[in-house]
Design a protein around this motif. Structure first.
Motif: not given
Length: 144
Positions: A106-135
């Motif tokens: 996981p690569l986490l990229a976060a920013n503050m917005n109106k008192g909340l913390c917003v995290i965009a997690a870029f998830l790279k799966f090692k097994d190659g069976e799952r598609t990389n995912f952004l949460c």
């Protein structure tokens, strides 16, 4: 930076500012201070049904900051890694962190917005069976 859209021949600046967060008027300030108080503490995911990070803590040791993330599934404790802080285009505190877990990087990229913390997690799966995912999830500070 994208160009404002023309609507009926006029630039709709109000709509532009709503969409792009008034970035037209912000000037980068190389002397801007990072507000560590804005990110230090314990943060809880507003989505109680998350499959990813349910909470995290940001701590400071000397002049370094660390995140310890806790996942909804195994591994529950992702461990403590160093974060890099930034000032975003609106002058708010932001950070990123990188984890190397057993099945995912996981690569986490976060920013503050109106008192909340917003995290965009870029998830790279090692097994190659799952598609990389952004949460992208929103966190509120527990100890304000």
């Amino acid at each position: 930076m994208p160009t404002p859209k023309t609507i009926d021949g006029d630039i709709n600046r109000m709509k532009w500012n709503e969409i792009y967060g008034e970035t037209l008027s912000y000037q980068s300030n190389s002397n801007a201070q990072i507000d560590l108080d804005a990110i230090l503490g314990t943060w809880i995911n507003s989505n109680q049904q998350t499959e990813w990070i349910k909470k995290f803590t940001i701590t400071q040791q000397d002049d370094r900051l660390f995140i310890n993330a806790y996942g909804a599934d195994s591994p529950e404790d992702w461990g403590k890694v160093e974060v890099t802080t930034f000032v975003d285009n609106l002058g708010q505190t932001a950070f990123n962190a990188y984890y190397n877990l057993d099945g995912v990087e996981p690569l986490l990229a976060a920013n503050m917005n109106k008192g909340l913390c917003v995290i965009a997690a870029f998830l790279k799966f090692k097994d190659g069976e799952r598609t990389n995912f952004l949460c992208r999830e929103f966190y509120y500070k527990l100890d304000q």
